[in-house]
Every structure is written in structure tokens, then in C-alpha cells.
Design an enzyme around this catalytic site. Structure first.
Site, PDB file in Angstrom:
ATOM      1  N   ASP A 129       2.438  19.172  13.402  1.00 43.42           N
ATOM      2  CA  ASP A 129       2.329  18.176  12.028  1.00 43.42           C
ATOM      3  C   ASP A 129       1.990  18.905  10.961  1.00 43.42           C
ATOM      4  O   ASP A 129       1.092  19.934  10.943  1.00 43.42           O
ATOM      5  CB  ASP A 129       1.426  17.144  12.401  1.00 43.42           C
ATOM      6  CG  ASP A 129       1.494  15.962  11.606  1.00 43.42           C
ATOM      7  OD1 ASP A 129       2.110  14.744  11.665  1.00 43.42           O
ATOM      8  OD2 ASP A 129       0.842  15.904  10.366  1.00 43.42           O
TER       9      ASP A 129
ATOM     10  N   ASP B   8       6.527  15.993   9.766  1.00 41.45           N
ATOM     11  CA  ASP B   8       6.435  15.833   8.256  1.00 41.45           C
ATOM     12  C   ASP B   8       6.589  17.404   8.190  1.00 41.45           C
ATOM     13  O   ASP B   8       6.257  17.680   6.586  1.00 41.45           O
ATOM     14  CB  ASP B   8       5.276  14.945   8.000  1.00 41.45           C
ATOM     15  CG  ASP B   8       4.196  15.350   9.033  1.00 41.45           C
ATOM     16  OD1 ASP B   8       3.921  16.333   9.743  1.00 41.45           O
ATOM     17  OD2 ASP B   8       3.189  14.419   8.875  1.00 41.45           O
TER      18      ASP B   8
ATOM     19  N   TYR C 209       8.230  11.655   8.259  1.00 39.51           N
ATOM     20  CA  TYR C 209       8.684  10.526   7.266  1.00 39.51           C
ATOM     21  C   TYR C 209       9.905  10.301   6.455  1.00 39.51           C
ATOM     22  O   TYR C 209      10.222   9.508   5.963  1.00 39.51           O
ATOM     23  CB  TYR C 209       7.410  10.170   6.153  1.00 39.51           C
ATOM     24  CG  TYR C 209       6.181   9.992   6.984  1.00 39.51           C
ATOM     25  CD1 TYR C 209       5.802   8.968   7.847  1.00 39.51           C
ATOM     26  CD2 TYR C 209       5.318  11.107   7.348  1.00 39.51           C
ATOM     27  CE1 TYR C 209       4.445   9.003   8.550  1.00 39.51           C
ATOM     28  CE2 TYR C 209       4.053  11.206   7.915  1.00 39.51           C
ATOM     29  CZ  TYR C 209       4.016  10.189   8.721  1.00 39.51           C
ATOM     30  OH  TYR C 209       2.587  10.144   9.317  1.00 39.51           O
TER      31      TYR C 209
ATOM     32  N   HIS D 216      -0.241  17.764   8.654  1.00 35.41           N
ATOM     33  CA  HIS D 216      -1.587  17.421   8.314  1.00 35.41           C
ATOM     34  C   HIS D 216      -2.557  17.841   9.501  1.00 35.41           C
ATOM     35  O   HIS D 216      -2.116  18.082  10.322  1.00 35.41           O
ATOM     36  CB  HIS D 216      -1.753  15.754   8.264  1.00 35.41           C
ATOM     37  CG  HIS D 216      -0.913  15.280   7.325  1.00 35.41           C
ATOM     38  ND1 HIS D 216       0.434  14.694   7.457  1.00 35.41           N
ATOM     39  CD2 HIS D 216      -1.024  14.810   6.181  1.00 35.41           C
ATOM     40  CE1 HIS D 216       0.904  14.158   6.595  1.00 35.41           C
ATOM     41  NE2 HIS D 216       0.141  14.349   5.524  1.00 35.41           N
TER      42      HIS D 216
ATOM     43  N   ASP E 256       0.919  -1.309  -0.110  1.00 35.54           N
ATOM     44  CA  ASP E 256      -0.101  -0.161  -0.190  1.00 35.54           C
ATOM     45  C   ASP E 256       0.834   1.210   0.197  1.00 35.54           C
ATOM     46  O   ASP E 256       1.450   1.456   0.897  1.00 35.54           O
ATOM     47  CB  ASP E 256      -0.898  -0.047   1.077  1.00 35.54           C
ATOM     48  CG  ASP E 256      -1.812   1.247   1.282  1.00 35.54           C
ATOM     49  OD1 ASP E 256      -1.580   2.162   0.470  1.00 35.54           O
ATOM     50  OD2 ASP E 256      -2.769   1.370   2.081  1.00 35.54           O
TER      51      ASP E 256
ATOM     52  N   HIS F 180      -5.151  12.161  13.818  1.00 37.24           N
ATOM     53  CA  HIS F 180      -6.263  12.102  12.851  1.00 37.24           C
ATOM     54  C   HIS F 180      -7.438  10.971  13.590  1.00 37.24           C
ATOM     55  O   HIS F 180      -8.455  10.888  12.728  1.00 37.24           O
ATOM     56  CB  HIS F 180      -5.864  11.174  11.456  1.00 37.24           C
ATOM     57  CG  HIS F 180      -4.996  12.001  10.933  1.00 37.24           C
ATOM     58  ND1 HIS F 180      -5.068  13.383  10.683  1.00 37.24           N
ATOM     59  CD2 HIS F 180      -3.500  11.793  10.381  1.00 37.24           C
ATOM     60  CE1 HIS F 180      -4.042  13.979   9.913  1.00 37.24           C
ATOM     61  NE2 HIS F 180      -3.123  13.151   9.852  1.00 37.24           N
TER      62      HIS F 180
END
Ligand code: Q9C
Ligand code: ZN
Length: 669
Positions: free
Chosen positions: A172, A265, A305, A174, A20, A135
Site C-alpha cells: 500500500d 493506491d 482509490y 501509506h 468529509d 493503520h
């Protein structure tokens, strides 16, 4: 008081068992890379190591539904096919037989950190965890997140420790939509998130990630979203967002605790974020947060990451939590237009809810096209373009060195003439300090009548000794007390000595009745800032004077809206903070100013105060220079109209030269 590092090796167990491309970046090496680097830099050894425990199901139930907890519990016995099928029901999620155990350890790590900080066992800390959390929602996993570690920690802080005001800073890249949903109607949790947004074209593609999502019901104004609409945001953009947006709100909120959803990230090199902020930037963000909540900061890992970038950014964060000064920031300190547009749209959306933002003019500044064309950096380019190449090469040269900032750090030193002040002095400094009082000192003193007295000469000797130690890198910061009559002359000598030592940029923050020495060069090497000038005036871009603001709100907007933007733009090698005659500052205010000025100067701050200052004042300054948190200023009070007016005037005068002052975009005339 110490820094906790919470970890458990078992959290490396969960991993992707099938193909994935979206999920493969969330891998066990993220934790091992960060931990290895902390060890190599000697940082892990300086922390209190805590082994993570598993959170109880009751603790998970603080934010998650029983049905959802059961669903995750049951994944422990599923085979690969079933795990894959279940994972497919969520957005960007994989389950592994160890996921439930790891996710409970991740929550447990956050709770242990929180308990250690709130019981006073440590001052602050970092939990290195997988899976991440922000999240995750009441009944849903999302974006690699299974349980919402930080949200559970906030709920636990309220329930078990009785806290009333918790700030969550989500740096972060996101949007932590899970955290936003869990607290959107709760005024006891202020949630701030910046995130790559690109006008809604970036994951998780939510309308409610935009600046106009400000919370609901009682929680109106307690959700603060700062959407980045371009990639390539860098150090200047992040620092500007903190100075002009997050910190004014945070001081007004006056949190008892700061939780950081610490995703890296948002750092340079990260494939998800595509941003440009260097690892040092996280040292600055951390340091800026440490002035809140008496320094009670709990950082919990989220994303990140690019293993090298992640590891270095984690080290920067931990090093700063330990109290070391943040390394200087690289690159031009000029926020980009897109960042300013974003910051300004958040200010506009939040202004109805926050007094501290109402001071800011929300209309864009008019400038002529010629001034506009010379400003800023080229717009960030798309992935694969030249900017990314630059970022990659900047990063690789940055990361070539195995350990950029080895511990232990250089010690601050204190040289006080007042006998009733007892402070710990680094032995080498105290023993040799007498030798600084020599012919050289007398030579420096000669032109100044006020330095003829023995007392003044002794103080000057100490100052010169400290200053040389700082300029040579043996001492990070210092304090010197001078007889009141000698303050101006001592400051003058300090500046001259700094210049003759080869300092290229010296920031001088003078409080009270201290005039700029008349013979000082006007060549851009000295930025002179007098707080308590008779009126707001910018005689040049290097000579600024402003009245001492009267209330807490005015003082804060002066520091956040003027002093620090100038200081971050100037990037001084050394800061002299002089509390001169009639400076009128209270201890907590002086401590806050001194503490925050460590940021732009790599920690090299020399404080001058008058001998008849209270021992409390000297003590508090010594402690903040040593990396301790300044005491809280207490409840927020709004700035006076005069102070607001003075600040606006100076900003208008200075913005064209000092771009870090900007908090709104400039329109083409
Ligand atoms: N290329 C955290 O950082 N995939 N989660 C986005 C866009 C999901 C990130 C795909 C990213 C989840 C904790
Ligand atoms: Zn992320």
C-alpha cells in the site's frame, strides 16, 4: 492447488454519511469495481470462492484491547451525529452503523483465507475487504482502518497454526503504522512497508515511518521501512526495491507464510499515491513473492482509490496467484535517483541486522557528470504537472480495453525424450510433435556434427516445434531434453531459430560448460549470460560470465543482484535457460532460477536440460514453468567472499549500461 477469493457483499454496506473530503474516497464501489472486473476477465470463475465469516471477539482480541472492541461494537446503535462526533476523535476515520459488522467480516475474510492456505485447501488467495486494516492499532482506528485484518491474521497464524516466521509485505502507498506498532518487538513477524513519505510531509506524518525505524528489542531488524521521498515512483523503482532489498531479506528470513497488505493506491492514477506503477507491476510483485514460503501467499486488500486502476491491479494480482505468467512491464526499466537513495538508506539502516545486505557496498557510486546526465528519466513532477497528465493518458489508454488479459492462459508444453518421465502434455503438442522432425529440422542440424545422431535430431525436432509454438504465442513455455553431447549445438540452433523468427531480444542463461556460439551476432539482440564461467567477466554488455556461486546465499545474490536485474533491464521476448554439462545446480536452485526468469519474459521460458538429468529435475522445472511455486531453499547461508567479489566486480562493470543493477545512487563527480 488453487487460489481462494474471499468476499462478502455485506462489506459494501459501510459508507460515509456526512461531508468529509478526506474520507469520501473510501467507498463501497471499490469492492464492486474490483469484483466486476474479476468476473469480466473470467478470473473469479477460476478461483475457489469463499464467503467471508465474521471474526469472533476473541479473534479481534488477538491484537485489539477489549475496551476498543467494545467502543466499535457500540457504534452499531449510534445515530449519525454521534457517529460523526466519535469519528472525529480519530484520524481520517468514519463510522457507519454497519461498520462493526463489516470490519468483523473483513477480519473474518483474512482469517478464512489464512486457514484455507495453511490447511492446504488452496495454495494462495486474495481477500477483498472493507474497511482496510493496516493503520488500525491496538486501541485506535486510523486512516479508514477499524480492525487490523492482516495483523490479526498474523497473530492467528502464530497462535492457531504454530507458525514461527511470517513475512508481511505492505505494498500500500501509506505506511501501515498500525501493523508496525503491533509487531515492532516481535522477531517472528518481519514487516516490510514502502510508502509515500516525502521526508515526513505526507500522511500519517510520522518520524517512525522513516528508514531508521528498524524495530525494538528482540524485534530489531524485523521492521523494514522504505520511504519514498518523491511521487512518481514506477515499475523500475518497485521491482528494484524487491530485488535489491525485500527479497534478499525475505530469503534470509525464510518465511513460512507471506501476508500481503495489498493496497493498490501505490498504482498509477491513484489520487492518494500519485505514483506511476502500472497494474502489471502488481503481477510482478506477486510473482516475486510466490517464490517464498512454498508459494503460500495471502493477499488482503488495503487501499486503492482509483476504481479502474484498482480493479485492473486486483486482476493482475489474482491472475498471477492463479499461476499465469506476469505480462511484460511497460516503460524504461531505470530506477530514479530518489528511489535509489531511499533503497540505499534502508540497506544502510538494516545492514547490521541482515547478512544478505552486508554484501552490498553502501557507499554511493562515483560517476562523471556526462554519464549521469544521460541516465534516468526526468524527475517526477508535482501533482497537476506534465507527469500527471502523462500518467493519466497512459492509464486511460491502458484501461480502454475492457479486459487486457483474458483467461485461460496459453499452456506450457513439455517435450522430453527420456521415457521414464511422466508429465502431462497438452494434447495438440504431443500429437503433432513428431511432424516437427522433418527436413527443416535436418537442415538446422546440418552444420552441427553433434546433431547427426538420431537421438539428437529427435530432441532438436521437439525443440524447434516448441520454440515455434512459443514465438507464435500458442505455447507459453517448454522443456526439452537433449543428449549431453548435443547440448551446445541444440542451444545454438535454438538461438538461430529465434533470431530468424524475428526475435528482437533473446536472453540466454547458460549454466555449466556451454560456450557462447562463436558465430553469434553481436548486435544487441542476444544477451548471453554464462553462470559457471571460469571467472567473472563482462566481455561486453551483452556477454557476461560469472562463476557458479557455491552456497545458497551466493546463488541468491547472483540471481537477485545480477541475473534478474539484467533480465528486467533487457526485457527479452524469450528466455533460454540451458542446464549444460556439469551445471552443478541442485533441483531447488534450478527451479528458483527458472521460476524467476518467467517474470521478465512474460512467461516465455524454454528450458533445455540433459537427457540424463533426473526425472525429479525435469518434473520440478515443468511444474514451475506451469506456475507452481519452487520448493524452499531452506535455511540461508551466507555468500562466500569470492562470490561476493565476483558479483561486485560485474556490477561495477555493467551498472553504467544496465541501470536495474543499481542499488545505490550515483554522485556527481
Ligand atoms: N491527502 C488506506 O489507504 N488521508 N488509508 C490522507 C492525504 C488518509 C489511507 C490525506 C489516508 C488513509 C488504507
Ligand atoms: Zn493506503
Amino acid at each position: 492447488m488453487g487460489t481462494a477469493l474471499v468476499y462478502h457483499e455485506d462489506m459494501t454496506a459501510t459508507r460515509l454519511l456526512w461531508d468529509d473530503p478526506e474520507c469520501e474516497i473510501e467507498r463501497p464501489e471499490r469492492l464492486t469495481a474490483a469484483l466486476d472486473r474479476l468476473r469480466k476477465c473470467g478470473l473469479e470463475q477460476r478461483c475457489l470462492r469463499l464467503s467471508a465469516r465474521e471474526a469472533s471477539e476473541e479473534e479481534l482480541g488477538l491484537v485489539h484491547s477489549p475496551e476498543y472492541v467494545s467502543l466499535v461494537r457500540e457504534t452499531q446503535v449510534l445515530g449519525k451525529e454521534e457517529l460523526q462526533a466519535l469519528s472525529g476523535q480519530f484520524d481520517a476515520i468514519y463510522f457507519h452503523p454497519s461498520t462493526f459488522h463489516c470490519a468483523r467480516l473483513a477480519v473474518g475474510a483474512a482469517l478464512q483465507l489464512l486457514d484455507a492456505v495453511l490447511t492446504g485447501e488452496v495454495q494462495n488467495g486474495l481477500a477483498l475487504v472493507r474497511p482496510p486494516g493496516h493503520h488500525s492499532q491496538r486501541a485506535a482506528a486510523s486512516g479508514f482502518c477499524v480492525f487490523n485484518n492482516v495483523a490479526i491474521a498474523a497473530a492467528h497464524a502464530k497462535q492457531k497454526h504454530g507458525l514461527h516466521r511470517i513475512l508481511i509485505v505492505d505494498w500500500d502507498v501509506h505506511h501501515g503504522q498500525g501493523t508496525q506498532y503491533l509487531f515492532e518487538d516481535d522477531p517472528s513477524v518481519l514487516y516490510f512497508s514502502w510508502h509515500r513519505y516525502e521526508h515526513g510531509r505526507f500522511w500519517p506524518f510520522l518520524r517512525e515511518s522513516d528508514a531508521d525505524a528498524v524495530g525494538r528489542g528482540q524485534g530489531l531488524g524485523f521492521t523494514v521501512n522504505l520511504p519514498w521521498n518523491q511521487v512518481g515512483m514506477g515499475n523500475a523503482d518497485y521491482v528494484a526495491a524487491f530485488l535489491h532489498l525485500l527479497l534478499p531479506l525475505a530469503f534470509e528470513f525464510d518465511p513460512e507464510l507471506v501476508l500481503v497488505s495489498a493496497g493498490f493506491d501505490s498504482a498509477i492514477g491513484d489520487p492518494e499515491g500519485q505514483m506511476q506503477a502500472t497494474p502489471e507491476c502488481f503481477a510482478h510483485l506477486t510473482q516475486l513473492l510466490q517464490v517464498l514460503a512454498g508459494g503460500r501467499v495471502c493477499a488482503v486488500l488495503e487501499g486503492g482509490y482509483h476504481l479502474e486502476s484498482l480493479a485492473e491491479s486486483v486482476c493482475m494480482t489474482v491472475q498471477t496467484l492463479l499461476g499465469d505468467p506476469a505480462p511484460p512491464l511497460s516503460g524504461p526499466m531505470v530506477p530514479c535517483q530518489s528511489a535509489l537513495e531511499s533503497i540505499q538508506s534502508v540497506c544502510a539502516a538494516q545492514a547490521p541486522h541482515w547478512k544478505s545486505l552486508q554484501l552490498q557496498d553502501v557507499t554511493p557510486v562515483q560517476t562523471s557528470p556526462s554519464t549521469h546526465s544521460s541516465e534516468g528519466r526526468p524527475p517526477p513532477l508535482l501533482p497537476g504537472g506534465p507527469v500527471c497528465k502523462t500518467a493519466a493518458s497512459a492509464l486511460s489508454s491502458l484501461l480502454d480495453q475492457p479486459c487486457l488479459h483474458p483467461a485461460p492462459p496459453v499452456c506450457p508444453a513439455v517435450a522430453l525424450t527420456a521415457p521414464d518421465i511422466t508429465l502431462v502434455l497438452p494434447p495438440d503438442v504431443t500429437q503433432q510433435e513428431g511432424s516437427a522432425l522433418n527436413e527443416e529440422t535436418e537442415a538446422w542440424a546440418k552444420p552441427h556434427e553433434s546433431l547427426a545422431q538420431d537421438e539428437a535430431l529427435t530432441a532438436l525436432g521437439k525443440l524447434l516445434y516448441l520454440l515455434d509454438g512459443m514465438l507464435d504465442g500458442q505455447v507459453s513455455s517448454g522443456i526439452v531434453a537433449t543428449p549431453p553431447s548435443a547440448a551446445a549445438a541444440t542451444l545454438d540452433v535454438a538461438i538461430q531459430r529465434g533470431l530468424s523468427h524475428g526475435a528482437q531480444r533473446l536472453l540466454c542463461v547458460a549454466l555449466g560448460q556451454l560456450d557462447r556460439p562463436p558465430d553469434l551476432v553481436h548486435d544487441g539482440r542476444i544477451l548471453w549470460l554464462n553462470i559457471r564461467g571460469k571467472e567473472a567477466a563482462a566481455l561486453s554488455m551483452f556477454q557476461v560470465s560469472t562463476p557458479l556461486p557455491v552456497l545458497t546465499g551466493g546463488f541468491l545474490s547472483c540471481i537477485l543482484g545480477l541475473v534478474l536485474p539484467l533480465a528486467y533491464g533487457f526485457q527479452p521476448e524469450l528466455v533460454l535457460v540451458a542446464l549444460g554439462p556439469a551445471h552443478g545446480l541442485q533441483g531447488p536452485h534450478a527451479a528458483l532460477l527458472t521460476s524467476m526468469l518467467r517474470g521478465p519474459a512474460g512467461g516465455r521460458v524454454l528450458a533445455l536440460l540433459e537427457e540424463d538429468s533426473t526425472p525429479q529435475l525435469a518434473g520440478i522445472l515443468a511444474r514451475v514453468l506451469h506456475g507452481e511455486a519452487p520448493p524452499s531453499l531452506g535455511p540461508y547461508s551466507v555468500a562466500s567472499p569470492e562470490d561476493t567479489q565476483a558479483l561486485r566486480y560485474l556490477r561495477g562493470q555493467l551498472e553504467p549500461q544496465w541501470k536495474m543493477l543499481q542499488c545505490r545512487p550515483h554522485l556527481e563527480a
